[in-house]
Design a protein around this motif. Sequence first.
Motif, short mmCIF file in Angstrom:
data_model
loop_
_atom_site.label_atom_id
_atom_site.label_comp_id
_atom_site.label_asym_id
_atom_site.label_seq_id
_atom_site.Cartn_x
_atom_site.Cartn_y
_atom_site.Cartn_z
N GLU A 1 0.81 -1.22 0.00
CA GLU A 1 0.00 0.00 0.00
C GLU A 1 0.84 1.27 0.00
N THR A 2 2.09 1.17 0.45
CA THR A 2 2.95 2.35 0.50
C THR A 2 4.22 2.20 -0.35
N ALA A 3 4.34 1.04 -1.01
CA ALA A 3 5.58 0.76 -1.75
C ALA A 3 5.80 1.72 -2.92
N GLU A 4 4.70 2.31 -3.42
CA GLU A 4 4.81 3.18 -4.60
C GLU A 4 5.25 4.60 -4.26
N ILE A 5 5.29 4.92 -2.98
CA ILE A 5 5.72 6.27 -2.59
C ILE A 5 7.19 6.45 -2.94
N ALA A 6 7.50 7.48 -3.71
CA ALA A 6 8.90 7.74 -4.09
C ALA A 6 9.68 8.21 -2.87
N VAL A 7 10.95 7.86 -2.83
CA VAL A 7 11.78 8.23 -1.68
C VAL A 7 13.07 8.90 -2.16
N VAL A 8 13.31 10.13 -1.68
CA VAL A 8 14.59 10.79 -1.88
C VAL A 8 15.26 10.90 -0.51
N MET A 9 16.43 10.26 -0.39
CA MET A 9 17.11 10.22 0.91
C MET A 9 18.00 11.44 1.09
N LEU A 10 18.10 11.88 2.34
CA LEU A 10 19.08 12.91 2.71
C LEU A 10 20.18 12.19 3.49
N THR A 11 21.41 12.34 3.04
CA THR A 11 22.50 11.61 3.68
C THR A 11 23.64 12.56 4.00
N ALA A 12 24.50 12.12 4.90
CA ALA A 12 25.69 12.89 5.21
C ALA A 12 26.84 12.32 4.39
N LYS A 13 27.89 13.13 4.23
CA LYS A 13 29.09 12.64 3.54
C LYS A 13 29.62 11.40 4.25
N GLY A 14 30.11 10.43 3.49
CA GLY A 14 30.68 9.25 4.11
C GLY A 14 29.67 8.17 4.44
N GLU A 15 28.41 8.42 4.06
CA GLU A 15 27.36 7.42 4.34
C GLU A 15 27.02 6.61 3.09
N GLU A 16 28.02 6.39 2.22
CA GLU A 16 27.75 5.69 0.96
C GLU A 16 27.13 4.31 1.18
N ALA A 17 27.56 3.62 2.24
CA ALA A 17 27.01 2.28 2.50
C ALA A 17 25.51 2.37 2.76
N VAL B 1 23.58 4.74 1.56
CA VAL B 1 22.96 5.09 0.27
C VAL B 1 22.73 3.80 -0.54
N VAL B 2 23.75 2.96 -0.58
CA VAL B 2 23.63 1.69 -1.30
C VAL B 2 22.47 0.87 -0.73
N ALA B 3 22.43 0.77 0.61
CA ALA B 3 21.36 0.00 1.25
C ALA B 3 20.00 0.59 0.91
N GLY B 4 19.89 1.92 0.95
CA GLY B 4 18.63 2.58 0.66
C GLY B 4 18.16 2.36 -0.77
N LEU B 5 19.09 2.48 -1.72
CA LEU B 5 18.73 2.26 -3.12
C LEU B 5 18.25 0.83 -3.32
N GLU B 6 18.93 -0.11 -2.63
CA GLU B 6 18.54 -1.51 -2.78
C GLU B 6 17.22 -1.82 -2.10
N LEU B 7 16.85 -0.99 -1.14
CA LEU B 7 15.52 -1.14 -0.51
C LEU B 7 14.43 -0.55 -1.41
N GLY B 8 14.84 0.24 -2.41
CA GLY B 8 13.85 0.81 -3.32
C GLY B 8 13.76 2.32 -3.31
N ASP C 1 14.57 6.08 -4.45
CA ASP C 1 14.74 6.51 -5.84
C ASP C 1 16.01 7.31 -6.08
N ASP C 2 16.38 8.11 -5.10
CA ASP C 2 17.56 8.96 -5.29
C ASP C 2 18.00 9.47 -3.92
N TYR C 3 19.09 10.22 -3.90
CA TYR C 3 19.58 10.74 -2.63
C TYR C 3 20.28 12.06 -2.87
N VAL C 4 20.34 12.88 -1.84
CA VAL C 4 21.07 14.14 -1.89
C VAL C 4 21.95 14.18 -0.64
N THR C 5 23.21 14.57 -0.83
CA THR C 5 24.15 14.58 0.28
C THR C 5 24.18 15.96 0.94
#
Length: 228
Positions: A74-90, A92-99, A101-105
């Motif tokens: 019911e909520t899987a279609e909601i688009a997600v843009v993550m806010l991350t700090a520098k050095g949190e690439e792991a 970001v990877v986990a978030g993209l693999e969870l579905g 859509d994008d991220y901003v550092t």
Amino acid sequence: MAKEQILIIEDEEDILALIHYNLSREGYRVSTAISGEEGLRLARSARPDLLVLDLMLPGMDGLAVCRALKQNPETAEIAVVMLTAKGEEADVVAGLELGADDYVTKPFSPKVLTARIAAVLRRRGKPAESEEGLLEHAGLTIHPGRNEVLVDGVAVELTFTEFRVLQFLASRPGWVFTRYQIVNAVRGDDYSVTERAVDVQIVGLRKKLGSAGKLIETVRGVGYRFKD
Ligand code: CA
């Protein structure tokens, strides 16, 4: 004009206020939450089109929120843009693999964030390129049906795996894919493809594509993206 509804989940009040201000000014309907638990509740009841999701939250963190949303149809279609700090690439990877859509550092300019949000909403609005569809981009032509790639009209000889990697990336210009996602997309054709081998495929692809090789962009610490 009825614009999309966006929910911001961010515990830092000044950042929350800044995003709220800029998205409201763009005409979006904006709601906010300052914790993962509250955000998840709101997302489930209000069903926003898009979530701006800080990953570093006290209590339930952003990845847990993303996982909970994506697991529920019911909520899987909601688009997600993550806010991350520098050095949190792991993350970001986990978030993209969870579905996600994008991220901003952080720190980011509001302009960049609103542009990314608009791009995600635009991309979600149109159907993904069909498997059979011809793909043309900046001198590069991909014929999925014929397994054929042309650069400025000249055929380029690719291995089957290289072709599948290229086709996968090019089917969604602008999207960042992790190595794992790329492996998943091309596996089944060649079980020997590993995440590490993706890098080798990309090197080979860029070399063979020549001037069009720069269309495949490296996203440091995260994966690869076909230029939008
Ligand atoms: Ca935070």
